[in-house]
Design an enzyme around this catalytic site. Sequence first.
Site, PDB file in Angstrom:
ATOM      1  N   LYS A 263     -23.463  19.790  13.160  1.00 26.43           N
ATOM      2  CA  LYS A 263     -23.447  18.377  12.785  1.00 26.43           C
ATOM      3  C   LYS A 263     -24.824  17.760  13.028  1.00 26.43           C
ATOM      4  O   LYS A 263     -25.451  18.002  14.077  1.00 26.43           O
ATOM      5  CB  LYS A 263     -22.384  17.619  13.577  1.00 26.43           C
ATOM      6  CG  LYS A 263     -20.959  18.098  13.318  1.00 26.43           C
ATOM      7  CD  LYS A 263     -20.482  17.739  11.926  1.00 26.43           C
ATOM      8  CE  LYS A 263     -19.029  18.129  11.722  1.00 26.43           C
ATOM      9  NZ  LYS A 263     -18.503  17.654  10.427  1.00 26.43           N
TER      10      LYS A 263
ATOM     11  N   ASP B 148     -24.352  19.287   8.384  1.00 24.01           N
ATOM     12  CA  ASP B 148     -23.365  18.324   7.888  1.00 24.01           C
ATOM     13  C   ASP B 148     -23.675  16.948   8.470  1.00 24.01           C
ATOM     14  O   ASP B 148     -23.660  16.764   9.692  1.00 24.01           O
ATOM     15  CB  ASP B 148     -21.968  18.780   8.318  1.00 24.01           C
ATOM     16  CG  ASP B 148     -20.848  17.888   7.802  1.00 24.01           C
ATOM     17  OD1 ASP B 148     -21.146  16.907   7.095  1.00 24.01           O
ATOM     18  OD2 ASP B 148     -19.682  18.179   8.118  1.00 24.01           O
TER      19      ASP B 148
ATOM     20  N   GLU C 256     -24.235  19.004   3.917  1.00 29.83           N
ATOM     21  CA  GLU C 256     -22.903  18.525   3.550  1.00 29.83           C
ATOM     22  C   GLU C 256     -22.819  17.004   3.705  1.00 29.83           C
ATOM     23  O   GLU C 256     -23.318  16.450   4.685  1.00 29.83           O
ATOM     24  CB  GLU C 256     -21.878  19.215   4.451  1.00 29.83           C
ATOM     25  CG  GLU C 256     -20.437  18.899   4.143  1.00 29.83           C
ATOM     26  CD  GLU C 256     -19.499  19.754   4.966  1.00 29.83           C
ATOM     27  OE1 GLU C 256     -18.383  19.281   5.272  1.00 29.83           O
ATOM     28  OE2 GLU C 256     -19.871  20.898   5.312  1.00 29.83           O
TER      29      GLU C 256
ATOM     30  N   GLU D 153     -14.737  16.655   0.999  1.00 28.04           N
ATOM     31  CA  GLU D 153     -13.633  16.398   1.919  1.00 28.04           C
ATOM     32  C   GLU D 153     -13.121  14.967   1.813  1.00 28.04           C
ATOM     33  O   GLU D 153     -11.973  14.690   2.142  1.00 28.04           O
ATOM     34  CB  GLU D 153     -14.029  16.714   3.363  1.00 28.04           C
ATOM     35  CG  GLU D 153     -15.027  15.768   3.988  1.00 28.04           C
ATOM     36  CD  GLU D 153     -15.417  16.194   5.397  1.00 28.04           C
ATOM     37  OE1 GLU D 153     -14.943  15.574   6.355  1.00 28.04           O
ATOM     38  OE2 GLU D 153     -16.196  17.157   5.527  1.00 28.04           O
TER      39      GLU D 153
ATOM     40  N   ASP E 111     -10.027  19.599  -0.246  1.00 29.26           N
ATOM     41  CA  ASP E 111      -9.285  19.282   0.971  1.00 29.26           C
ATOM     42  C   ASP E 111      -7.809  19.222   0.613  1.00 29.26           C
ATOM     43  O   ASP E 111      -7.430  18.589  -0.376  1.00 29.26           O
ATOM     44  CB  ASP E 111      -9.766  17.943   1.547  1.00 29.26           C
ATOM     45  CG  ASP E 111      -9.078  17.607   2.863  1.00 29.26           C
ATOM     46  OD1 ASP E 111      -9.703  17.826   3.912  1.00 29.26           O
ATOM     47  OD2 ASP E 111      -7.930  17.128   2.848  1.00 29.26           O
TER      48      ASP E 111
ATOM     49  N   HIS F 113     -12.986  22.433   2.808  1.00 28.97           N
ATOM     50  CA  HIS F 113     -13.006  21.732   4.079  1.00 28.97           C
ATOM     51  C   HIS F 113     -11.719  22.059   4.824  1.00 28.97           C
ATOM     52  O   HIS F 113     -10.644  22.114   4.242  1.00 28.97           O
ATOM     53  CB  HIS F 113     -13.087  20.222   3.833  1.00 28.97           C
ATOM     54  CG  HIS F 113     -12.875  19.392   5.054  1.00 28.97           C
ATOM     55  ND1 HIS F 113     -11.776  18.555   5.222  1.00 28.97           N
ATOM     56  CD2 HIS F 113     -13.608  19.258   6.182  1.00 28.97           C
ATOM     57  CE1 HIS F 113     -11.853  17.945   6.384  1.00 28.97           C
ATOM     58  NE2 HIS F 113     -12.948  18.355   6.996  1.00 28.97           N
TER      59      HIS F 113
END
Length: 437
Positions: free
Chosen positions: A219, A247, A273, A302, A325, A352
């Site tokens: 992240k 992400d 992402e 997602e 998703d 996701h």
Amino acid sequence: MSHKIINVTVRDVRFPTSLEQHGSDAMHTDPDYSTAYVVIDTDCGLKGFGFTFTLGKGTEIVVCAVEALAGLVVGKFLQDIVSDFRGFYRLLTSDGQMRWLGPEKGVIHLATAAVLNAVWDLWARAEGKPLWKLLVDMDPKQIVSCIDFRYITDALTEEEALDILMKAQDGKQHREDLMLKEGYPAYTTSCAWLGYSDQLLKQLCTDALKSGWTKFKVKVGADLEDDIRRCRLIRQMIGPSNTLMIDANQRWDVAEAISWVSSLAEFKPLWIEEPTSPDDILGHAAISKALAPLGIGVATGEQCHSRVMFKQFLQASALQFVQIDSCRLGSVNENLAVLLMAHKFQVPVCPHAGGVGLCELVQHLILFDYICVSGSLSNRMCEYVDHLHEHFTSPVVIHNAHYMPPKEPGYSCEMLESSVQRHQYPDGDVWKMIINK
């Protein structure tokens, strides 16, 4: 299969994951992984289980939306639903008054996903098959009949979808056998949540490498210098040959995304992402174009709320990795449309997952995609997060960093009743203890 639906119940089930920073990212700093958990009862005793995923607060709103849809479901026969699944999907998404709350997006669509997930689970249980196998064994015409092509025929027609599925019949049994033997490749997000300390990150990476993981996501997006430091740390941990993804969870404006990710290019991420607003198709296209010379793709999906959004992302070359998703879109029906569009546009699907139950659900869809649509594992992998699987009656099975195909009938949606009762909000024992502190 004359199962008549006699009742639809929904409960607010929340897990206090924020206490240990599980799931924390640049935009969602204190998520409590939660579900609006649906149970469908039939007159013969067979049940269907489904849910949609949330982050805690607001789950009660989704519960209200499910209750509003329940009247469209109770009294229906399963056979009538599945013989015209496209019509049933439209019934839930096109009610003349409730449609105004979407249409086909937001809370009402999350609720639709929860209900439809339960219906698909019920169907698979009635057939005695795991959902992925139910889909794999379907005639291509039957699969196509489950999809609502409204608004996407300029990108994918019913005839094109059928042609894709018919061509994929060749070699289908071999691919199914391969999945049963080796499983579907996965990547892990469990090592590098934004709120984790360096010490925990190192320990989790070390453990993951020992368990056979070769693909890692970290992240980013809160602080550039810290991102550089953490990406350097994780790249050193996993080595130059393993795969790294980053992400940002929608943190940046377009120009900021391009600049920020360019500063992280030295760590050779496969993708960035959700670099910006999940609704900004042209913004994603600009980012994709700018980062292409650096060899960095854009992944998103997602929080892409409908097949129509995915259509435009694909038409605009705005993403290089499609992330479906199982609870954001309108269940299996709408995900089938996106899988087929992605194949037509030759963009790999990397779903996701994570949260609570998303891994359990999406494994079925990605198995179907490989066996019956794409026939390819090139640049393809499914997200895995090692949280909360113990609360399900049929938790995912990971072997050597691969999803092993589920064997139990259904959509892997059913939760342990003891877990539901303990974590029901706000009256479950877990929440009583937290609230009364």
